[in-house]
Design a protein around this motif. Structure first.
Motif, PDB file in Angstrom:
ATOM      1  N   ASN A 273       0.742  -1.221  -0.232  1.00 54.19           N
ATOM      2  CA  ASN A 273       0.131  -0.164  -0.001  1.00 54.19           C
ATOM      3  C   ASN A 273       0.739   1.460   0.215  1.00 54.19           C
ATOM      4  N   GLU A 274       1.945   1.219   0.129  1.00 57.52           N
ATOM      5  CA  GLU A 274       2.958   2.291   0.435  1.00 57.52           C
ATOM      6  C   GLU A 274       4.080   2.424  -0.967  1.00 57.52           C
ATOM      7  N   LEU A 275       5.071   1.604  -0.539  1.00 53.74           N
ATOM      8  CA  LEU A 275       6.287   1.570  -1.582  1.00 53.74           C
ATOM      9  C   LEU A 275       5.854   1.406  -2.945  1.00 53.74           C
ATOM     10  N   CYS A 276       5.227   0.374  -3.116  1.00 52.72           N
ATOM     11  CA  CYS A 276       4.772  -0.191  -4.522  1.00 52.72           C
ATOM     12  C   CYS A 276       3.649   0.163  -5.120  1.00 52.72           C
ATOM     13  N   SER A 277       2.671   0.750  -4.439  1.00 51.24           N
ATOM     14  CA  SER A 277       1.374   1.214  -4.787  1.00 51.24           C
ATOM     15  C   SER A 277       1.613   2.400  -5.669  1.00 51.24           C
ATOM     16  N   LEU A 278       0.913   2.430  -6.967  1.00 54.47           N
ATOM     17  CA  LEU A 278       1.474   3.698  -7.729  1.00 54.47           C
ATOM     18  C   LEU A 278       0.172   4.711  -7.573  1.00 54.47           C
ATOM     19  N   ARG A 279       0.615   5.161  -6.524  1.00 59.72           N
ATOM     20  CA  ARG A 279      -0.336   6.436  -5.880  1.00 59.72           C
ATOM     21  C   ARG A 279      -0.224   7.533  -6.847  1.00 59.72           C
ATOM     22  N   PRO A 280      -1.125   8.381  -7.026  1.00 62.00           N
ATOM     23  CA  PRO A 280      -1.263   9.628  -7.641  1.00 62.00           C
ATOM     24  C   PRO A 280      -0.312  10.755  -7.248  1.00 62.00           C
ATOM     25  N   LYS A 281       0.402  11.510  -7.913  1.00 63.69           N
ATOM     26  CA  LYS A 281       1.436  12.618  -7.530  1.00 63.69           C
ATOM     27  C   LYS A 281       2.620  12.082  -6.911  1.00 63.69           C
ATOM     28  N   GLU A 282       3.340  10.810  -7.055  1.00 66.95           N
ATOM     29  CA  GLU A 282       4.240  10.295  -6.452  1.00 66.95           C
ATOM     30  C   GLU A 282       5.236   9.544  -7.405  1.00 66.95           C
ATOM     31  N   ASP A 283       6.440   9.647  -7.522  1.00 66.44           N
ATOM     32  CA  ASP A 283       7.227   9.112  -8.147  1.00 66.44           C
ATOM     33  C   ASP A 283       7.270   7.510  -7.544  1.00 66.44           C
ATOM     34  N   LYS A 284       7.280   6.615  -8.696  1.00 64.76           N
ATOM     35  CA  LYS A 284       7.335   5.230  -8.419  1.00 64.76           C
ATOM     36  C   LYS A 284       8.174   4.258  -9.483  1.00 64.76           C
ATOM     37  N   LEU A 285       8.647   3.387  -8.829  1.00 65.67           N
ATOM     38  CA  LEU A 285       9.702   2.676  -9.550  1.00 65.67           C
ATOM     39  C   LEU A 285       8.536   1.574 -10.174  1.00 65.67           C
ATOM     40  N   THR A 286       8.717   1.155 -11.466  1.00 66.33           N
ATOM     41  CA  THR A 286       7.891   0.248 -12.245  1.00 66.33           C
ATOM     42  C   THR A 286       8.486  -0.717 -13.191  1.00 66.33           C
ATOM     43  N   PHE A 287       8.172  -1.755 -13.608  1.00 72.54           N
ATOM     44  CA  PHE A 287       8.502  -2.513 -14.812  1.00 72.54           C
ATOM     45  C   PHE A 287       7.548  -2.522 -15.774  1.00 72.54           C
ATOM     46  N   SER A 288       7.692  -2.109 -16.876  1.00 66.57           N
ATOM     47  CA  SER A 288       7.025  -1.703 -17.899  1.00 66.57           C
ATOM     48  C   SER A 288       7.122  -2.209 -19.400  1.00 66.57           C
ATOM     49  N   ALA A 289       5.960  -2.416 -19.949  1.00 61.46           N
ATOM     50  CA  ALA A 289       5.897  -2.745 -21.377  1.00 61.46           C
ATOM     51  C   ALA A 289       5.332  -1.772 -22.140  1.00 61.46           C
ATOM     52  N   VAL A 290       6.156  -1.013 -23.013  1.00 60.13           N
ATOM     53  CA  VAL A 290       5.836   0.301 -23.623  1.00 60.13           C
ATOM     54  C   VAL A 290       5.580  -0.214 -25.069  1.00 60.13           C
ATOM     55  N   PHE A 291       4.433   0.267 -25.677  1.00 61.54           N
ATOM     56  CA  PHE A 291       4.019  -0.197 -27.139  1.00 61.54           C
ATOM     57  C   PHE A 291       3.830   1.065 -27.907  1.00 61.54           C
ATOM     58  N   GLN A 292       4.114   0.927 -29.310  1.00 60.27           N
ATOM     59  CA  GLN A 292       3.997   1.866 -30.243  1.00 60.27           C
ATOM     60  C   GLN A 292       2.859   1.358 -31.002  1.00 60.27           C
ATOM     61  N   ILE A 293       1.658   2.025 -31.017  1.00 60.53           N
ATOM     62  CA  ILE A 293       0.397   1.413 -31.690  1.00 60.53           C
ATOM     63  C   ILE A 293      -0.225   2.311 -32.547  1.00 60.53           C
ATOM     64  N   ASN A 294      -0.727   2.136 -33.638  1.00 66.18           N
ATOM     65  CA  ASN A 294      -1.301   2.980 -34.626  1.00 66.18           C
ATOM     66  C   ASN A 294      -2.822   2.795 -34.170  1.00 66.18           C
ATOM     67  N   LEU A 295      -3.734   3.792 -34.628  1.00 66.97           N
ATOM     68  CA  LEU A 295      -5.068   4.085 -34.659  1.00 66.97           C
ATOM     69  C   LEU A 295      -5.828   2.499 -35.003  1.00 66.97           C
ATOM     70  N   LYS A 296      -5.250   1.743 -35.811  1.00 71.24           N
ATOM     71  CA  LYS A 296      -5.991   0.575 -36.293  1.00 71.24           C
ATOM     72  C   LYS A 296      -5.918  -0.494 -35.325  1.00 71.24           C
ATOM     73  N   GLY A 297      -5.046  -0.662 -33.940  1.00 78.23           N
ATOM     74  CA  GLY A 297      -4.695  -1.267 -33.223  1.00 78.23           C
ATOM     75  C   GLY A 297      -3.404  -2.108 -33.424  1.00 78.23           C
ATOM     76  N   ASN A 298      -2.599  -1.820 -34.424  1.00 80.25           N
ATOM     77  CA  ASN A 298      -1.474  -2.582 -34.762  1.00 80.25           C
ATOM     78  C   ASN A 298      -0.495  -2.143 -34.087  1.00 80.25           C
ATOM     79  N   VAL A 299       0.396  -3.121 -33.317  1.00 82.61           N
ATOM     80  CA  VAL A 299       1.549  -3.033 -32.495  1.00 82.61           C
ATOM     81  C   VAL A 299       2.662  -2.873 -33.276  1.00 82.61           C
TER      82      VAL A 299
END
Length: 684
Positions: A273-299
């Motif tokens: 609830n504290e260290l890992c919770s992605l609460r608003p207005k706080e910097d948080k450490l994350t593991f991410s999957a970042v996609f480039q997607i067009n408007l047709k939904g193609n990754v």
């Protein structure tokens, strides 16, 4: 005492020892259920060797019947305990105390030193924990964890459900201490190691009562027809490291458990609830999957790695649903774009063969004491589907990436989430039953079966048989589990799939993060115990589901206890030779109509192929999916059971179901059935 039996560490094991789970019957004898050939191994009470019901043990076969192949053995070692905490009563004398468990499975009383009573007095209801037990002591030693007050009946019941299924109610002091030592400030050096995405619009979407936010979505326009969309997951593995006390405890629990009035978390609140919770207005450490997607939904491209984010806003599902419906609100342009993409992903999944089963969930409205005062049926709306589809995309992408990593032509051990094809023994009778309603199945390939299911689900919408065909269809499906042996996910129609998006509440996600990080660093970790860990996590997941079902059932009984004698419309949800189950339409509460109570109307027999009870004289049918009226006659909280009486309403029965209902003719004045047979369902 931890779940691992410390006395067993470092021992060598004979090759003739079998490993399995000890199941103790009410009569006191036991059977060790193993995966090896030869079946279960019978164990006498004197040969349990400190093992309790549900414990994983090693057993040595001491006798084998050559005529019938049955084996008898004795437990040589407790590998791990399913349960180390128990609810019961304390007996206190001037020199010592004993704890007597409330278990229906035979087990010895616990000796409690007087300095370990923790304020408990004679005859108090308490929660106790085993602290020491070896073969030299006939009685295990324990301590009192908590005194349970009589007015907290519901609280005691929920705690009992958790401990019976092997989930500790509290964290050990050393676990809490390690969690408290974790730094709450993110260092500049740590940020430099990561992709900094704090300036990208990011928000969370969660239930209104959520306290731990383990996923967030970011969106950034790159070109007119191209967007960068990030799925950001709490970086639990940064804080919970392999071999730490926190990690060992999280692995043993393997999952958080969600009951109607509480969450029994996998991790201490300091983390969840504290260290890992992605609460608003706080910097948080994350593991991410970042996609480039067009408007047709193609990754068009994707990137996986560690990031640091800053959530700009916290939405509830209701907030986002309102934006979708009204086309206005904070960041409405971004939300609507994400929703359009999600709906496109969803349509494509079903087109590719994913099965479109829908399930109904309920939420209890509770008063300040946790007593249910209402039940609300939860609907899956577009806001829920938005999050679901992007989480599915991230999970699938991570699994696909790791599956392609090879070292010396060998795949990296990885906790895939797999789902097998339907069970043929369950599927065959279901197909025959569905054919009676005009639905045909192509069974030539698993893909054709999935297509047939989707066609049937589409065709039955709004029809009287919808409920029965959906319910029975779901029961033909295999259970999804974790495994290092990837066979794909049949229900989702994904060749590669894993759980990456909820590490705060699921340990397999933590394992996924670690393997993924090792692959990204170019030094894949080969965990030889991966399959064993997957099996443990699957078992704990099933235990958590048992808890959740039991918790919901308790609250249903507690709710309808205030409605004894009242009548409700329901749907027959199961049929057996000793009666049928009815789920109320309004509350989704299920109870049994005993055949004993029906005997005043006719002599009913079970027709298994039709999932129905049929009267021999009248021809009256009670079929799965039929609507009936019932009266609540009994609500037993201790057994978590509801008993209903069928209510004859000739003027409305014909209108409830499509086929004409043959009205029963009572043979005598009906008397109220006394009790009901407590047996397992025939059809489940």
């Amino acid at each position: 005492m931890s779940k691992k039996d410390k006395s067993s560490r470092g021992k060598k094991h004979d090759s003739d020892l079998a490993k399995g789970v000890l199941e103790i019957t009410r009569s006191g004898v036991g059977y060790v259920v193993t995966d090896s050939e030869g079946g279960d191994i019978f164990v006498r009470p004197n040969d349990f060797n400190t093992a309790l019901n549900g414990d994983t043990v090693r057993v040595k076969v001491v006798r084998e019947n050559l005529n019938n192949g049955k084996r008898e053995g004795r437990v040589t070692e407790v590998v791990s305990r399913k349960q180390s905490e128990f609810i019961g009563h304390i007996q206190v004398s001037s020199n010592f105390a004993f704890f007597i468990p409330d278990s229906d499975k035979p087990m010895p009383d616990l000796y409690i030193p007087l300095d370990k009573l923790n304020g408990a007095k004679d005859k108090d209801r308490v929660l106790a924990k085993i602290t020491k037990w070896d073969t030299t002591n006939k009685k295990p030693e324990g301590e009192i964890v908590q005194v349970l007050l009589a007015e907290q009946e519901s609280d005691i019941a929920m705690k009992g459900i958790l401990v019976e299924n092997g989930f500790p109610l509290v964290f050990e002091d050393d676990v809490m201490e390690e969690a408290l030592r974790l730094p709450d400030v993110i260092s500049a050096s740590e940020i430099k190691k990561r992709k900094d995405m704090r300036d990208v619009l990011t928000f969370t979407i969660d239930p209104v009562d959520a306290r731990d936010f383990d996923d967030a979505i970011s969106i950034k326009k790159l070109k007119i027809d191209l967007y960068e969309i990030g799925v950001h997951i709490a970086d639990v593995s940064h804080y919970v490291t392999p071999g730490s006390i926190l990690d060992d405890d999280a692995y043993q629990r393997a999952t958080s458990v969600y009951l109607p009035d509480r969450v029994n978390p996998m991790l201490p609140e300091r983390i969840s609830n504290e260290l890992c919770s992605l609460r608003p207005k706080e910097d948080k450490l994350t593991f991410s999957a970042v996609f480039q997607i067009n408007l047709k939904g193609n990754v068009k491209d994707f990137w996986l790695g560690r990031t640091v984010i800053h959530s700009d806003h916290r939405y509830t599902y209701e907030d986002v649903q309102e934006i979708i419906e009204k086309k206005e609100g904070l960041y409405s342009e971004e939300v609507l774009l994400l929703n359009d993409l999600a709906q496109g992903f969803r349509a494509a999944r079903f087109s590719d063969g994913a099965i479109n089963f829908s399930s109904t969930e309920v939420r209890f409205k509770l008063d300040e004491k946790g007593k249910p005062i209402g039940i609300v049926v939860k609907e899956s709306k577009e806001a829920h589907q938005l999050i679901e589809e992007f989480m599915l995309l991230a999970n699938k992408t991570v699994a696909q990436y790791v599956s392609k990593v090879k070292v010396n032509k060998k795949e990296v051990p990885f906790p895939y989430r797999i789902h097998d094809v339907p069970d043929e023994q369950k599927l065959t009778p279901f197909i025959a039953f569905a054919a009676k309603y005009g639905h045909k199945f192509d069974t030539s390939t698993p893909e054709k079966i999935a297509s047939s299911f989707n066609q049937m689900l589409e065709d039955v919408k709004g029809k009287p048989e919808q409920h029965v065909l959906e319910s029975l269809g779901i029961r033909t499906m295999a259970k999804a589990v974790y495994s290092a042996d990837n066979i794909g996910h049949y229900g989702l129609a994904f060749e590669h799939y894993c759980h990456f998006t909820s590490p705060i509440r699921r340990y397999p996600d933590v394992m996924v993060h670690r393997v993924l990080e090792s692959c990204l660093e170019g030094a894949p970790v080969f965990d030889k115990k991966m399959e064993e860990k997957c099996k443990h996590c699957s078992e704990m997941e099933r235990s958590a589901m048992d808890c959740e079902r039991a918790g919901n059932k308790y609250k249903q009984v507690e709710f309808l206890k205030e409605h004894i004698g009242e009548e409700f419309l329901g749907v027959i949800s199961g049929v057996s030779g000793f009666g049928f189950w009815v789920e109320t339409v309004e509350h989704k509460c299920e109870g049994l109509v005993s055949i004993t109570g029906l005997s005043d109307y006719d002599d009913f027999r079970l027709i298994e192929s039709e999932y129905s009870l049929v009267g021999r004289r009248s021809g009256r049918k009670f079929r799965m999916g039929d609507k009936v009226y019932i009266k609540v006659v009994s609500a037993n909280l201790a057994k978590r059971q509801l008993d209903f009486d069928w209510v004859l309403k000739p003027e409305v029965d014909e209108k409830l179901n499509e086929e004409t209902v043959v009205k029963p003719v009572p043979t005598r004045t009906r008397s109220k059935a006394k009790g009901s047979e407590k047996k397992k369902r025939k059809i489940e």
